[in-house]
Design a protein around this motif. Structure first.
Motif, PDB file in Angstrom:
ATOM      1  N   GLU A  93       2.617   5.112   0.729  1.00 56.05           N
ATOM      2  CA  GLU A  93       1.366   4.833   1.431  1.00 56.05           C
ATOM      3  C   GLU A  93       1.639   4.028   2.687  1.00 56.05           C
ATOM      4  O   GLU A  93       2.622   3.288   2.775  1.00 56.05           O
ATOM      5  N   THR A  94       0.757   4.194   3.657  1.00 61.60           N
ATOM      6  CA  THR A  94       0.857   3.467   4.914  1.00 61.60           C
ATOM      7  C   THR A  94       0.603   1.989   4.678  1.00 61.60           C
ATOM      8  O   THR A  94      -0.349   1.625   3.986  1.00 61.60           O
ATOM      9  N   LEU A  95       1.450   1.163   5.266  1.00 64.92           N
ATOM     10  CA  LEU A  95       1.271  -0.283   5.193  1.00 64.92           C
ATOM     11  C   LEU A  95       1.037  -0.831   6.587  1.00 64.92           C
ATOM     12  O   LEU A  95       1.844  -0.606   7.492  1.00 64.92           O
ATOM     13  N   VAL A  96      -0.083  -1.540   6.738  1.00 64.21           N
ATOM     14  CA  VAL A  96      -0.405  -2.239   7.975  1.00 64.21           C
ATOM     15  C   VAL A  96      -0.202  -3.727   7.685  1.00 64.21           C
ATOM     16  O   VAL A  96      -0.857  -4.277   6.799  1.00 64.21           O
ATOM     17  N   VAL A  97       0.715  -4.354   8.419  1.00 65.41           N
ATOM     18  CA  VAL A  97       1.063  -5.749   8.170  1.00 65.41           C
ATOM     19  C   VAL A  97       0.739  -6.558   9.430  1.00 65.41           C
ATOM     20  O   VAL A  97       1.490  -6.520  10.407  1.00 65.41           O
ATOM     21  N   PRO A  98      -0.384  -7.298   9.408  1.00 66.27           N
ATOM     22  CA  PRO A  98      -0.794  -8.058  10.589  1.00 66.27           C
ATOM     23  C   PRO A  98       0.132  -9.232  10.921  1.00 66.27           C
ATOM     24  O   PRO A  98       0.228  -9.639  12.070  1.00 66.27           O
ATOM     25  N   ASP A  99       0.814  -9.775   9.887  1.00 59.65           N
ATOM     26  CA  ASP A  99       1.738 -10.893  10.081  1.00 59.65           C
ATOM     27  C   ASP A  99       2.956 -10.649   9.212  1.00 59.65           C
ATOM     28  O   ASP A  99       2.925 -10.878   8.006  1.00 59.65           O
ATOM     29  N   VAL A 100       4.047 -10.197   9.826  1.00 64.00           N
ATOM     30  CA  VAL A 100       5.229  -9.847   9.042  1.00 64.00           C
ATOM     31  C   VAL A 100       5.829 -11.057   8.326  1.00 64.00           C
ATOM     32  O   VAL A 100       6.474 -10.911   7.285  1.00 64.00           O
ATOM     33  N   HIS A 101       5.601 -12.249   8.861  1.00 66.83           N
ATOM     34  CA  HIS A 101       6.163 -13.450   8.239  1.00 66.83           C
ATOM     35  C   HIS A 101       5.466 -13.777   6.921  1.00 66.83           C
ATOM     36  O   HIS A 101       6.008 -14.519   6.102  1.00 66.83           O
ATOM     37  N   ALA A 102       4.296 -13.204   6.703  1.00 70.41           N
ATOM     38  CA  ALA A 102       3.567 -13.412   5.450  1.00 70.41           C
ATOM     39  C   ALA A 102       3.861 -12.310   4.430  1.00 70.41           C
ATOM     40  O   ALA A 102       3.376 -12.378   3.313  1.00 70.41           O
ATOM     41  N   PHE A 103       4.650 -11.314   4.816  1.00 72.18           N
ATOM     42  CA  PHE A 103       4.958 -10.197   3.912  1.00 72.18           C
ATOM     43  C   PHE A 103       6.180 -10.567   3.073  1.00 72.18           C
ATOM     44  O   PHE A 103       7.266 -10.792   3.621  1.00 72.18           O
ATOM     45  N   PRO A 104       6.036 -10.624   1.758  1.00 78.16           N
ATOM     46  CA  PRO A 104       7.165 -10.991   0.897  1.00 78.16           C
ATOM     47  C   PRO A 104       8.340 -10.013   1.060  1.00 78.16           C
ATOM     48  O   PRO A 104       8.160  -8.800   0.969  1.00 78.16           O
ATOM     49  N   GLY A 105       9.509 -10.548   1.354  1.00 85.91           N
ATOM     50  CA  GLY A 105      10.700  -9.724   1.490  1.00 85.91           C
ATOM     51  C   GLY A 105      10.850  -9.037   2.827  1.00 85.91           C
ATOM     52  O   GLY A 105      11.696  -8.148   2.983  1.00 85.91           O
ATOM     53  N   HIS A 106      10.059  -9.439   3.826  1.00 88.77           N
ATOM     54  CA  HIS A 106      10.171  -8.830   5.152  1.00 88.77           C
ATOM     55  C   HIS A 106      11.604  -8.947   5.667  1.00 88.77           C
ATOM     56  O   HIS A 106      12.245  -9.977   5.522  1.00 88.77           O
TER      57      HIS A 106
END
Length: 161
Positions: A93-106
């Motif tokens: 599925e498409t993931l839209v991440v407005p703040d990559v620093h808040a994405f676990p495991g970025h």
């Protein structure tokens, strides 16, 4: 030679309509996958102002492996489920991440990246690749981008893999 014709004052609907038409024209008579992915990434980078990096990660074995892209040097190989690309691939599925620093495991391939969108490219239930776009601007992508980029991903899925 195809010229990308995007009007500078176009609204987003027009921009994506023109971009999709240009991509269709670019791939219409070219059977080579790498050439097509290279031109598609260039067209997207040229058309979408907030994009700092755009490219493809191809599914090769268990990993996502860097394919044609536009932008700074990138991570070459992404393990299963790792980062935003791996998560989008695993979920299909498409993931839209407005703040990559808040994405676990970025995975920080580029420390300047602040937001990201990743669209899986799937044909007949099989993951072929992901389309990855980064921006140095926070919250640069939204549901409109997701829907439009999914149309591009569907076109890419129909190419000769």
């Amino acid at each position: 030679m195809h010229t990308l014709a995007i009007h500078p004052d176009a609204d987003r609907a027009e921009l994506y309509r023109d971009l999709l038409a240009s991509i269709r024209a670019l791939v219409a008579d070219e059977p080579d996958l790498i050439a097509n992915l290279a031109n598609i990434s260039a067209a997207i980078k040229q058309a979408l102002a907030p994009v700092s990096w755009v490219g493809f990660y191809r599914q090769i074995g268990p990993d996502l492996v860097l394919g044609p892209f536009q932008g700074k040097l990138a991570c070459t190989r992404i393990g299963p489920g790792k980062g935003v690309c791996g998560a989008a691939a695993a979920r299909r599925e498409t993931l839209v991440v407005p703040d990559v620093h808040a994405f676990p495991g970025h995975i920080a391939c580029d420390a300047d990246t602040r937001s990201e969108i990743v669209v899986p490219i799937v044909r007949a239930g099989q993951l072929l690749a992901v389309l990855d776009l980064d921006s140095e601007r926070a919250a640069a992508f939204d549901a409109v981008d997701a829907a439009q980029l999914e149309q591009i991903a569907a076109l890419v899925a129909d190419l000769a893999w």
